[in-house]
Design an enzyme around this catalytic site. Structure first.
Site, PDB file in Angstrom:
ATOM      1  N   ASP A  21     -19.808   0.440 -23.314  1.00  0.00           N
ATOM      2  CA  ASP A  21     -20.158   1.493 -24.185  1.00  0.00           C
ATOM      3  C   ASP A  21     -20.911   2.058 -24.272  1.00  0.00           C
ATOM      4  O   ASP A  21     -21.665   3.588 -25.131  1.00  0.00           O
ATOM      5  CB  ASP A  21     -20.120   0.335 -25.710  1.00  0.00           C
ATOM      6  N   LYS A  33     -19.743  -1.272 -35.775  1.00  0.00           N
ATOM      7  CA  LYS A  33     -18.902  -1.243 -36.062  1.00  0.00           C
ATOM      8  C   LYS A  33     -18.208  -2.389 -35.642  1.00  0.00           C
ATOM      9  O   LYS A  33     -16.548  -3.540 -35.883  1.00  0.00           O
ATOM     10  CB  LYS A  33     -18.279  -0.412 -35.090  1.00  0.00           C
ATOM     11  N   ASN A  34     -18.219  -2.422 -33.869  1.00  0.00           N
ATOM     12  CA  ASN A  34     -17.298  -3.714 -33.261  1.00  0.00           C
ATOM     13  C   ASN A  34     -17.990  -5.501 -33.916  1.00  0.00           C
ATOM     14  O   ASN A  34     -16.836  -6.578 -33.820  1.00  0.00           O
ATOM     15  CB  ASN A  34     -18.086  -3.809 -31.879  1.00  0.00           C
ATOM     16  N   CYS A  59      -7.803   2.735 -27.632  1.00  0.00           N
ATOM     17  CA  CYS A  59      -8.783   4.127 -26.577  1.00  0.00           C
ATOM     18  C   CYS A  59      -7.900   3.719 -24.768  1.00  0.00           C
ATOM     19  O   CYS A  59      -8.050   2.766 -24.435  1.00  0.00           O
ATOM     20  CB  CYS A  59     -10.121   4.057 -25.895  1.00  0.00           C
ATOM     21  N   ARG A  71     -14.470   7.689 -35.156  1.00  0.00           N
ATOM     22  CA  ARG A  71     -14.353   6.144 -35.411  1.00  0.00           C
ATOM     23  C   ARG A  71     -15.533   5.244 -34.878  1.00  0.00           C
ATOM     24  O   ARG A  71     -14.636   3.845 -35.341  1.00  0.00           O
ATOM     25  CB  ARG A  71     -13.029   5.882 -33.765  1.00  0.00           C
ATOM     26  N   ARG A  83      -6.793  -3.182 -20.502  1.00  0.00           N
ATOM     27  CA  ARG A  83      -6.836  -4.289 -21.051  1.00  0.00           C
ATOM     28  C   ARG A  83      -6.571  -5.089 -21.442  1.00  0.00           C
ATOM     29  O   ARG A  83      -6.110  -5.300 -22.856  1.00  0.00           O
ATOM     30  CB  ARG A  83      -7.516  -3.739 -22.475  1.00  0.00           C
TER      31      ARG A  83
END
Length: 421
Positions: A306, A22-23, A116, A398, A121
């Site tokens: 993660d 995904k990233n 999130c 997600r 961040r």
């Protein structure tokens, strides 16, 4: 809204396919904005985040078609240089349209991001990189207004700390900048190299991706290309840990052990057997309980933040006491109270969690707080006695493609059910 019902205590056996990352997929999708020619991406997971970015890119004029696991993107013309709040606020990665639009059109107006709730961040590293490349940056009512009169120019950029997002964003923009851009203290995650490989296929000149120094020679234009997204290392690590929670043996296909970095070492130290295969990893649990292992989250190749929540679920039933130190995000222990509802013995002191392993957790109703935390609750439920109900599944949707289907196919008792509360 749905819940995930889990009956724990069943070992997992069989083959489980790993989806595209995904990233990485999100960033290579954004790369379509850099060229007027078609970009074909393979191995793109069908996730809520992917669909969200698809809506934003279409708003900018990108034509997008999905064919199974493939996406065809064509930004023949950028019809809008504005990324509105209502589209950007739902996902932080949406902010990365700023650099490509700025590089191609000379201007962009992009809402500050959401995502999130695992820490502030800030995007200041992104904006300072663009300023170093000659962009004028202004903040106005929650929007970033960027302009590059005469185009972006190559620059030497030193990141004060490692940032995956800032590295990717600066690299995207630098491909069309005039001259040479050097990124120092760059992130080394596999997704960085994957994005660079896609950009190189499009005609970019990039050297050093995957190391701490990346050099980009700007080109006048990029062309269309075809690129296959690399496997999702977080999904890989999560399902490997599922074996440690439940017992059994899984063959994780379409992935490779090198993507796990230090996480593989920690899992082996805890007692899992990981065997590298030609097209995957065999994960075997040959003992009653894993043993406690200490970890510190660090940029790649260190233990990934993660996977921190999932590893905590694993350690909750390990033999002994482990410590888990979170150094990347300042608010990433929100899953601890939920694991506590299942009987986990976890104490927080600042950025360190001390986990005293118990022989068994008990099923309970729990609530997901963010994407990775939601997977930690699923893992805990798979190993717990009785039934667990995980709510707020939109977090899982997600980042984990066809989660219940994949788990059902290897013997887990999981089912998505309506939330009637």
């Amino acid at each position: 809204m749905d819940k995930l019902a889990i009956i724990g205590g069943r070992p997992l056996y069989g083959k489980l396919p790993i989806s595209g990352a995904k990233n990485s997929a999100l960033k290579v999708m954004v790369a379509s904005l850099l060229t007027s020619q078609p970009l074909r991406l393979k191995n793109v997971p069908d996730l809520a985040d992917i669909r969200q970015l698809t809506a934003l890119l279409e708003q900018h004029g990108v034509g997008i078609q999905r064919e199974g696991a493939n996406l065809n993107l064509h930004a023949g013309e950028i019809t809008s240089t504005v990324a509105p709040y209502e589209l950007v606020r739902k996902m932080r990665a949406s902010f990365n349209v700023l650099g490509p639009i700025l590089a191609r059109e000379g201007k962009a107006k992009v809402s500050l991001p959401g995502g999130c709730a695992i820490g502030a961040r800030p995007v200041d590293l992104h904006l300072k990189a663009f300023e170093a490349m000659g962009a004028e940056i202004e903040l106005d009512e929650g929007y970033v207004l960027a302009r590059a009169r005469g185009g972006l120019k190559g620059a030497k950029i030193l990141f004060p700390f490692v940032s995956v997002g800032a590295t990717e964003h600066a690299m995207l923009a630098a491909t069309l900048a005039k001259g040479t851009t050097i990124l120092n203290n760059a992130a080394r995650e596999p997704e960085i190299a994957d994005l660079a490989n896609c950009l190189i296929a499009m005609g970019a000149q990039i050297a050093g991706a995957g190391t701490s120094t990346i050099t980009i020679e700007g080109v006048d234009r990029l062309s269309g290309a075809e690129h296959t997204v690399l496997p999702d290392r977080i999904e890989t690590g999560s399902y490997a840990m599922a074996v440690g929670v439940t017992g059994g043996e899984l063959t994780l296909t379409d992935t490779n052990i090198d993507l796990l970095g230090a996480a593989a070492e920690s899992l082996i130290e805890a007692g899992l057997e990981l065997t590298a295969l030609d097209n995957g990893i065999r994960v075997t649990m040959n003992r009653n309980r894993l043993k406690a292992v200490d970890v510190i989250t660090q940029p790649f190749p260190g233990f990934p933040t993660d996977l921190q929540a999932q590893f905590m679920a694993l350690m909750a039933t390990a033999e002994g006491t482990s410590t888990i130190k979170e150094t990347i995000f300042e608010n990433r222990f929100m899953h601890v109270p939920e694991l506590g509802r299942m009987g986990a013995d976890i104490h927080i002191n600042g950025q360190v969690a001390t986990v005293k392993g118990k022989a068994k957790l008990k099923g309970a109703p729990v609530m997901a707080t963010d994407l990775r935390a939601s997977m930690s609750l699923v893992l805990a439920g798979l190993g717990a006695e009785g039934q667990s109900m995980v709510s707020r599944l939109y977090h899982l949707d997600r980042g984990f493609e066809r989660l219940e289907e994949k788990l059902q196919n290897v013997g887990a008792l999981v089912e998505r059910v309506p939330d009637n509360d």
